[in-house]
Design an enzyme around this catalytic site. Structure first.
Site, short mmCIF file in Angstrom:
data_model
loop_
_atom_site.label_atom_id
_atom_site.label_comp_id
_atom_site.label_asym_id
_atom_site.label_seq_id
_atom_site.Cartn_x
_atom_site.Cartn_y
_atom_site.Cartn_z
N GLY A 250 0.82 -1.22 0.00
CA GLY A 250 0.00 0.00 0.00
C GLY A 250 0.84 1.26 0.00
O GLY A 250 0.53 2.24 -0.69
N ASP A 251 1.94 1.24 0.76
CA ASP A 251 2.85 2.40 0.79
C ASP A 251 3.51 2.60 -0.57
O ASP A 251 3.69 3.73 -1.02
CB ASP A 251 3.93 2.18 1.86
#
Length: 301
Positions: A250-251
């Site tokens: 996600g990052d």
């Protein structure tokens, strides 16, 4: 300049075993470690994509020194506040068939340390990007993100928030450029079960109507959906390859989205590059590399 904030960085120590049995001594088959924290992950993937960033946050002790030295390079400026006591946390990820995680608390952050961080935040100017990612340590005020955002509310700063429930909701009044909940977090925010694409779109739109300009929802094996600032829906799938690691995907997506938009000012391209970076991390034992990103970008339609 892009600034990332990681309030509670970590060293993620990954141990692999054939099986885990409690009450006895277990022997690993391999070990590895990574410097972690959501904002740090964003900075690392930005660097792989050729963009410079400054990493803010708090570090302490010998582990804090290792984190700072470990991520610093010609694309990452480390500007952490060094705490006087404690050590930056070591999180243990045990992979033995299923995955077990032990996440530690980290050092105590005294009241005055937040003010030191705010003094660094004051350096952010019009046209910069600020990424607030991850949870707030229990030794800091629950509204730490709001305090930070209040500090820059009169500046033309592109705000990105990747946080859970109340932290995310409380940021909406500052009109963030991008927020990135996943499907589970979207369900928790609205206390509903989200099963369909139309459900995702419906509740993502509610977040946009509440203040977020762009809402990016990561959907795991189902890809991702973006509701952009004009209300247009964009979707992205996933590539078929062996998934090795989902930590940091996600990052990585956030980093790719930022770079994609910086390069082409196109939300469809930003979603594409974000999805490629998220996939690249999932297919590696660590974070996405420029080589893997380039490889997948050719395959991604």
């Amino acid at each position: 300049m892009i600034y990332t904030v990681t309030l509670n960085p970590s060293i993620d120590y990954i141990v692999r075993l054939d099986s885990l049995k409690t009450g006895i001594t277990n022997r690993t088959t391999s070990e590895e470690y990574y410097f972690g924290g959501k904002g740090i992950n964003v900075s690392c993937v930005l660097a792989e994509l050729g963009l410079e960033s400054t990493a803010f946050g708090f570090v302490a002790g010998f582990t804090g020194e290792a984190i700072e030295k470990g991520i610093r390079n010609d694309k990452i400026i480390t500007d952490f506040i060094k705490l006087k006591s404690g050590i930056s946390r070591i999180n243990v990820k045990i992979k033995a068939g299923e995955e077990t995680e032990i996440n530690c608390q980290g050092p105590k952050i005294e009241k005055g340390e937040l003010e030191r961080l705010l003094c660094k935040i004051d350096r952010i100017t019009d046209g910069d990007t600020l990424v607030l990612a991850g949870n707030v340590p229990n030794t800091m005020p629950d509204n730490a993100y709001e305090i930070i955002l209040e500090r820059i509310k009169n500046k033309d700063v592109r705000i990105v928030v990747d946080a859970t429930k109340q932290l995310l909701l409380n940021s909406l009044k500052y009109k963030p450029f991008l927020i990135k909940p996943n499907r589970q977090e979207l369900s928790e925010i609205f206390d509903v079960e989200i099963n369909s694409e139309s459900d995702v779109e419906k509740y993502a739109n509610k977040l946009r109507q509440s203040g977020a300009k762009n809402v990016l929802i990561s959907l795991g094996k189902d890809g991702a959906m973006l509701i952009d600032e004009f209300g247009k829906k964009h979707t992205s799938g996933v590539l078929k390859e062996n998934v090795i690691n989902t930590v940091g995907s996600g990052d990585s997506m956030v980093a790719g989205f930022i770079v994609g938009y910086e390069k082409e000012h196109s939300y469809s391209y930003a979603l594409k590059l974000g999805s490629v970076c998220g996939n690249a991390t999932a297919f590696l034992s660590g974070l996405a590399t420029k080589e893997k990103i380039a490889e997948l970008l050719e395959k991604f339609s």
